[in-house]
Design a protein around this motif. Structure first.
Motif, short mmCIF file in Angstrom:
data_model
loop_
_atom_site.label_atom_id
_atom_site.label_comp_id
_atom_site.label_asym_id
_atom_site.label_seq_id
_atom_site.Cartn_x
_atom_site.Cartn_y
_atom_site.Cartn_z
N LYS A 276 -96.89 58.70 26.76
CA LYS A 276 -98.40 58.33 26.97
C LYS A 276 -97.71 57.97 28.74
O LYS A 276 -97.06 56.44 28.94
CB LYS A 276 -98.21 57.25 26.41
N LEU A 277 -98.38 58.00 29.73
CA LEU A 277 -98.42 58.32 30.67
C LEU A 277 -99.39 57.48 31.78
O LEU A 277 -100.39 57.87 31.94
CB LEU A 277 -97.20 58.79 31.84
N GLN A 278 -99.67 56.53 32.72
CA GLN A 278 -100.50 56.12 33.31
C GLN A 278 -99.47 55.30 34.61
O GLN A 278 -99.64 53.75 34.80
CB GLN A 278 -101.50 54.95 32.96
N CYS A 279 -98.69 56.41 35.57
CA CYS A 279 -98.10 55.85 36.35
C CYS A 279 -99.01 56.75 37.16
O CYS A 279 -98.46 57.97 37.81
CB CYS A 279 -96.57 56.08 36.09
N ALA A 280 -98.83 55.98 39.10
CA ALA A 280 -99.30 56.59 39.84
C ALA A 280 -98.95 57.12 40.98
O ALA A 280 -98.99 57.98 41.59
CB ALA A 280 -100.28 55.27 40.47
N ASN A 281 -97.78 56.89 40.48
CA ASN A 281 -96.24 57.65 41.94
C ASN A 281 -95.59 58.82 41.00
O ASN A 281 -94.53 59.15 41.63
CB ASN A 281 -96.06 56.70 41.91
N SER A 304 -105.04 59.29 34.03
CA SER A 304 -105.79 58.84 36.22
C SER A 304 -104.56 59.38 36.31
O SER A 304 -104.10 58.69 37.73
CB SER A 304 -105.65 57.39 35.69
N PHE A 305 -104.21 60.10 36.65
CA PHE A 305 -103.12 60.87 37.47
C PHE A 305 -103.47 61.74 38.28
O PHE A 305 -104.46 62.97 37.96
CB PHE A 305 -102.43 61.93 36.39
N GLN A 306 -103.50 61.51 39.35
CA GLN A 306 -103.58 62.41 40.60
C GLN A 306 -102.75 63.48 41.31
O GLN A 306 -103.07 64.65 42.58
CB GLN A 306 -105.03 62.18 41.71
N ARG A 307 -101.90 63.31 40.70
CA ARG A 307 -100.62 64.01 41.96
C ARG A 307 -99.14 64.78 40.30
O ARG A 307 -98.97 65.47 40.68
CB ARG A 307 -99.27 62.40 41.85
N PHE A 308 -100.65 65.15 39.68
CA PHE A 308 -99.88 66.21 38.46
C PHE A 308 -101.41 67.07 39.09
O PHE A 308 -102.35 67.12 39.28
CB PHE A 308 -99.94 65.63 37.03
N THR A 309 -100.52 68.16 38.71
CA THR A 309 -101.36 69.76 39.15
C THR A 309 -100.96 70.87 37.78
O THR A 309 -100.12 70.00 36.67
CB THR A 309 -100.80 70.44 40.18
#
Length: 611
Positions: A276-281, A304-309
């Motif tokens: 389980k991950l909530q890591c912005a970086n 809340s990941f913006q850097r995963f595709t």
């Protein structure tokens, strides 16, 4: 013969202890302990978990219990473990006591200031300190599970006492404790059987403490949780990845963890099953590595990941064939392509939640319906691009679906619900909120086809009316019903539920302007097992209907009835006097008479202080 003891004289202590140990019900065990002093002593001996709602001075209380229950483990505080207990368990948390209007904490509860500082001192006096932890260590040396949640007075000194004396410790929860590196290092040195460790909101810890623990518990550590620990970085995860090869569960919520740390865990912990991950970086690089190395992964939650595709989900689909539970929350860069990759590669998927992923639409969910035939629970929250066709494929392919949650899915309507109802006849839970295209036709289909349905929630679905509930009442035996805000529902629908769902235990009919006393009378006659009811904002319900309800629904434990102009102080008094099991009544303050307040002030809650 009267006065002759046919049990104590014949049964040895060992047999009585064995019998007491097989009693799962706490009331049953408590009743047995009252038979005689011998049974009381033997019941203490057989008890493996003792739950205490701490009040007064918790340090003194724990010391007293350590002397009184020599073989027991103590649970103190706001939380308690549910279900069966395997092993010896302790929960120690901040104590609670009931406070009236004269309490020193009142200014703080209502947003005021406590200039004297007395409020803080009162609060801290009800928190376990190092003295109490030392007593736990002295009295309960065989402890296996210990939770110290939000114990702000506990420091490394107390944790060192626990570590040195409780060497059988297997599970340690330090959530919200301001312990330091020395305490955590002592746990690593002494508790060589430690398997589960929770460090959420442990602001006093740094990499130094966690690295030492990883070195000390390298062979046993299986579960690790970290959140809001600003000084725990990739250095700690590199140590975990290098030494803790048995790690099976990892939960991370941190802005200070990067790809480097996650890569170490992915490569070094091949047995990882829960992530389980909530890591912005953390980026695609780390998750692709998870897909390559963590082939045993069963549960994956990404928040809340913006850097995963989609490339990340593609790697998961290719490598993690055992994945059963997937949660995607606020991952805006993911699209249908990524969900399709998971559907094609993870055919054993049973639970899927898509929450606020605005680029995932109908096509992605269609792929799930076609490929994941074992899906048993589906949650779609704030999914604006998903339409009826997607759920039609789920209805065709996912015959074992048991739970469906829909929130703010504006393009899902009656056609989708009818496909689900006709294809998923094992459906047991249906929760729909603010899906404005869902109306009577879809819910009628549910009533006609899903006879196993026990939990139905239709909050603010303003096209659902009495016709839908009549079908539900005829076809289902509900235990939980929430139709809050469905303004087309009136007496006819609730009467149908009352006559058809005799096992109903929870009912929320708040904000139903057309609901009146007739429905309340029918509920009283038809639903004697009702425990919780919410009547707030029902303008047509009066004291008369309420009296009919509580006359036979004597098991009621909670009743919310604010903003019901037809309910007066007399009605409130009737509820209090009729329901001896009542634990909470929510009502306007001015409707509570002095006599009612004296009789049941502890269970009455007010929406506001004054009107």
């Amino acid at each position: 013969m009267r006065g002759h003891d046919r049990i104590n004289s014949a049964l040895p202590d060992e047999l009585i202890v064995e019998i007491l140990g097989r009693l799962e019900s706490k009331p049953s065990r408590d009743a047995c302990s009252l038979v005689c002093r011998r049974w009381l002593a033997l019941e203490r001996l057989s008890r493996r978990t003792l739950r205490i709602g701490a009040s007064g001075l918790p340090d003194a209380l724990v010391s007293h219990l350590a002397r009184r229950f020599a073989n027991e483990i103590v649970a103190v505080g706001q939380r308690a473990y549910g279900g069966s207990h395997l092993g010896r368990v302790a929960y120690i948390g901040p104590g609670r006591r009931r406070m009236d209007e004269s309490t020193l904490l009142q200014p703080r509860l209502y947003g005021g200031s406590d200039k004297s500082g007395l409020g803080d001192r009162v609060t801290e006096s009800y928190c376990l300190s190092d003295v109490g932890l030392a007593a736990v260590g002295d009295g309960f040396t065989k402890i296996e599970k210990l939770s110290l949640i939000w114990c702000s007075n506990a420091t490394s000194v107390g944790l060192i006492s626990i570590a040195e004396k409780c060497r059988s410790l297997k599970s340690l929860d330090l959530q919200g404790c301001y312990v330091g590196d020395d305490g955590l290092a002592a746990v690593g040195d002494c508790c060589k059987q430690l398997e589960d460790l929770n460090l959420r909101f442990c602001e006093g810890l740094t990499d130094t403490g966690l690295v030492k623990l990883a070195l000390g518990c390298e062979k046993t550590l299986k579960s690790l949780g970290i959140a809001a620990c600003a000084r725990i970085t990739d250095v700690s995860l590199e140590a975990v990845g290098s030494h803790c090869r048995s790690l099976g569960t990892l939960s991370l919520d941190s802005e200070f963890i990067h790809d480097k740390g996650m890569l170490s865990v992915a490569k070094g912990c091949p047995l990882l099953k829960v992530l389980k991950l909530q890591c912005a970086n953390v980026t695609d690089v780390a998750l692709q590595c998870v897909g390559i190395f963590c082939l045993s992964l069963e549960i994956l939650a990404l928040y809340s990941f913006q850097r995963f595709t989609d490339e990340s989900l593609g790697a998961i689909g290719k490598g993690c064939k055992k994945l059963k539970n997937l949660t995607l929350s606020d991952c805006y860069s993911l699209s249908d392509k990524g969900l399709e990759a998971v559907a094609l590669g993870c055919s054993e998927l049973t639970h899927l939640e898509v929450n606020g992923c605005h680029n995932i639409g109908t096509y992605g969910l269609e792929s799930i319906g076609k490929s994941c035939t074992r899906l048993s629970e589906l949650a779609l929250l704030y999914s604006q691009k998903i339409g009826d066709i997607a759920l039609s494929e789920v209805g065709r392919g996912c015959k074992y679906l048991q739970a469906l949650h829909l929130v703010d899915c504006l393009n899902i309507g009656d056609d989708a619900i009818r496909f689900i109802a006709r294809g998923c006849r094992s459906l047991r839970k249906l929760h729909i909120r603010r899906c404005y295209e869902v109306g009577n036709k879809g819910i009628v289909a549910v009533g006609e086809n899903c006879n196993l349905l026990t939990d139905l929630s239709l909050r603010f679905c303003d096209k659902v009316g009495d016709e839908a509930l009549i079908a539900i009442g005829h076809g289902c035996s509900l235990r939980h019903l929430n139709v809050s805000g469905c303004h087309l529902i009136g007496d006819a629908g609730i009467i149908a539920i009352a006559r058809g769902c005799s096992q109903l235990s929870y009912l929320d009919v708040s904000v139903l302007q057309n609901l009146g006393d007739m429905a309340m009378a029918e509920l009283g006659d038809g639903c004697p097992l009702l425990k919780d009811i919410v009547l707030s904002h029902c303008r047509q319900i009066t004291d008369v209907g309420l009296a009919h309800l509580v006359k036979k629904c004597t098991l009621l434990e909670s009743c919310h009835m604010v903003y019901c102009p037809g309910i007066t102080a007399s009605g409130v008094a009737t509820v209090i006097s009729s329901c001896v099991s009542m634990k909470k009544v929510l009502v306007e303050k001015w409707k509570v008479s002095p006599r009612t307040k004296r009789r049941a002030g502890s269970i009455i809650s007010y929406l506001c202080v004054d009107l």
